[in-house]
Motif scaffolding. Structure first.
Motif, short mmCIF file in Angstrom:
data_model
loop_
_atom_site.label_atom_id
_atom_site.label_comp_id
_atom_site.label_asym_id
_atom_site.label_seq_id
_atom_site.Cartn_x
_atom_site.Cartn_y
_atom_site.Cartn_z
N CYS A 32 -9.44 12.97 -1.85
CA CYS A 32 -10.63 13.45 -2.56
C CYS A 32 -11.66 13.97 -1.56
CB CYS A 32 -11.22 12.33 -3.41
SG CYS A 32 -10.10 11.66 -4.65
N PRO A 33 -11.43 15.17 -1.03
CA PRO A 33 -12.41 15.74 -0.09
C PRO A 33 -13.59 16.31 -0.85
CG PRO A 33 -10.62 17.27 -0.44
CD PRO A 33 -10.27 16.04 -1.23
N LEU A 34 -14.69 16.54 -0.15
CA LEU A 34 -15.87 17.11 -0.79
C LEU A 34 -15.59 18.55 -1.22
CD1 LEU A 34 -17.03 19.07 1.63
CD2 LEU A 34 -18.07 16.97 2.42
N GLY A 35 -16.37 19.02 -2.20
CA GLY A 35 -16.30 20.40 -2.64
C GLY A 35 -17.48 21.17 -2.06
N TRP A 36 -18.16 21.97 -2.93
CA TRP A 36 -19.40 22.61 -2.46
C TRP A 36 -20.40 21.53 -2.09
CZ3 TRP A 36 -19.82 27.52 -1.21
CH2 TRP A 36 -18.99 28.46 -1.81
N ALA A 37 -20.47 20.52 -2.94
CA ALA A 37 -21.28 19.34 -2.69
C ALA A 37 -20.31 18.19 -2.38
CB ALA A 37 -22.13 19.04 -3.92
N PRO A 38 -20.81 16.97 -2.10
CA PRO A 38 -19.89 15.90 -1.72
C PRO A 38 -18.94 15.43 -2.82
CG PRO A 38 -22.13 15.40 -1.02
CD PRO A 38 -22.21 16.58 -1.92
N TRP A 39 -19.15 15.85 -4.07
CA TRP A 39 -18.34 15.34 -5.16
C TRP A 39 -17.41 16.42 -5.72
CZ3 TRP A 39 -18.79 17.83 -9.86
CH2 TRP A 39 -19.89 18.69 -10.00
N SER A 40 -16.41 15.98 -6.49
CA SER A 40 -15.55 16.89 -7.23
C SER A 40 -14.89 16.10 -8.35
CB SER A 40 -14.49 17.52 -6.32
OG SER A 40 -13.44 16.59 -6.08
N PRO A 41 -14.38 16.76 -9.41
CA PRO A 41 -13.71 16.04 -10.51
C PRO A 41 -12.45 15.30 -10.07
CG PRO A 41 -14.31 18.27 -11.17
CD PRO A 41 -14.52 18.19 -9.69
N GLY A 42 -11.91 15.66 -8.90
CA GLY A 42 -10.70 14.99 -8.43
C GLY A 42 -10.86 13.48 -8.31
N LEU A 43 -12.05 13.02 -8.01
CA LEU A 43 -12.30 11.59 -7.91
C LEU A 43 -12.12 10.92 -9.27
CD1 LEU A 43 -13.27 9.17 -6.21
CD2 LEU A 43 -15.60 9.80 -6.82
N VAL A 44 -12.66 11.54 -10.32
CA VAL A 44 -12.52 11.01 -11.67
C VAL A 44 -11.05 10.98 -12.07
CG1 VAL A 44 -13.05 11.44 -14.11
CG2 VAL A 44 -14.80 11.79 -12.36
#
Length: 375
Positions: A273-285
């Motif tokens: 689960c790497p960061l996207g544009w910001a540190p989060w992405s739906p991949g974590l969910v």
């Protein structure tokens, strides 16, 4: 005869004591697996799980009824808003409209919600354009302040907004410009509910609530595999990771989502689960819902519901500088730790804490099984 009666009575007493002991042991196990904490907070799992906080009766929310141009109309204009990763603002609004915490009497409210959909201005490719968001927010706040006195009594400190842009209320997808803009002054006193969370960042307020981005539950459930499938691989996406691990047989890496992406996640032990544009992405969910141990590669990230979900126990954290050593880091994790993380991820409350309720085709409808597990 008297001796036989006494022996029978002694056997009856021993049998009763055994039953009582078994009941006490069973009760002890149940209490260990379901500890009730302070203020109605239930801890699921003996080693730390999801805190289920029941807000009913503890506070009330008043939802402002704004003109439809601020919410309903923008969804009808472009229904794609219901499915992109920023759709949390829509579903939170719909949830609150039918929630028991809602009050129609503003004098009884502890919190006030101003429903503005700031991510529904989409490009042809379905990407949100945040440039009109400040204008919408400013207009809605001025409307509320001029027609209701509640916005003015605490200068908006008891009001909250959903701002699921990459950089929250800074309203820009490029970090440099977002930092330059800063949080809109009219939102400085309000509480912000946002997916963006990064420590010591100008776009994250101290009292902000970080919650999960939207990932379509229907789409994920369609791809759900039967339980007890074998787990054998590490999976992830991002061009930078692909360059590092494209020839490593332990990894299934791609630069885009393949058609079997969800099925692959369910067969993986670890999901990167790497960061996207910001540190989060739906991949974590998606990783949490599919029971795949998330490997979080995002320095200084503030995770969703961090006070309720034991991220340290269910995830693996890797610094950006350690990415080239990921294969070694993950393969050297003790088996008992991996199994423990998988058991915690299998907790149904863990999944429900990250999952939004299903979308509706008509305005205002809400499935009966909808629920938010964390507050």
């Amino acid at each position: 005869m008297v001796e036989e009666i006494e022996e029978a009575e002694e056997r009856r007493k021993k049998k009763k004591r055994r039953k009582m002991r078994k009941r006490r042991e069973k009760k002890g196990r149940e209490e260990e697996d379901d500890e009730v904490g302070k203020e109605g907070c239930v801890r699921i799992g003996s080693a730390g799980g999801v805190s289920r906080d029941d807000p009913i009766g503890r506070f009330k929310v008043f939802v402002y009824e704004l003109p439809s141009k601020y919410n309903k109309d923008v969804v009808e204009k472009d229904p794609r808003c219901l499915n992109h990763m920023f759709a949390a603002e829509i579903f939170m609004h719909r949830f609150l409209l039918t929630s028991p915490v809602r009050t129609l009497i503003p004098e009884k409210a502890d919190w006030f919600y101003i429903p503005v959909y700031s991510t529904c201005d989409l490009t042809k490719n379905g990407l949100p354009l945040p440039f009109r968001s400040p204008q919408m927010m400013r207009s809605a706040i001025q409307l509320v302040a001029s027609n209701w006195l509640y916005r003015n009594r605490a200068e908006g400190a008891d009001h909250f907004f959903i701002v699921p842009h990459d950089f929250g209320a800074c309203f820009h997808y490029q970090e440099e410009i977002a930092i330059e803009h800063g949080i809109m002054p009219l939102l400085q006193r309000a509480t912000l509910i946002q997916t963006f969370g990064q420590r010591n960042h100008v776009c994250l307020k101290k009292n902000s609530v970080v919650f999960p981005p939207y990932s379509s539950p229907q789409k994920m459930h369609v791809h759900m595999l039967p339980p007890n499938i074998p787990h054998s691989i590490f999976i992830g996406a991002r061009a930078s990771l692909w360059k590092t691990f494209k020839n490593n047989p332990l990894f299934d890496i791609s630069t885009e989502h393949p058609p079997t992406y969800y099925e692959d996640m369910q067969q993986a032990v670890f999901c990167l689960c790497p960061l996207g544009w910001a540190p989060w992405s739906p991949g974590l969910v998606e990783a949490v819902i599919f029971g795949c141990i998330p490997v979080i590669i995002a320095d200084d990230i503030v995770l969703p519901f961090a006070d309720a979900i034991p991220w340290e126990e269910i995830a693996v954290f890797a610094a950006k500088e350690d990415v080239p050593k990921l294969d070694t880091i993950l393969t050297l994790l003790p088996t008992e730790i991996v199994l423990r993380k998988q058991r915690l991820l299998a907790n149904p409350w863990m999944k429900q804490a990250m999952e939004f309720f299903a979308a509706c085709s008509s305005w205002g409808c809400l499935p009966s099984n909808s629920e938010w597990s964390c507050s």
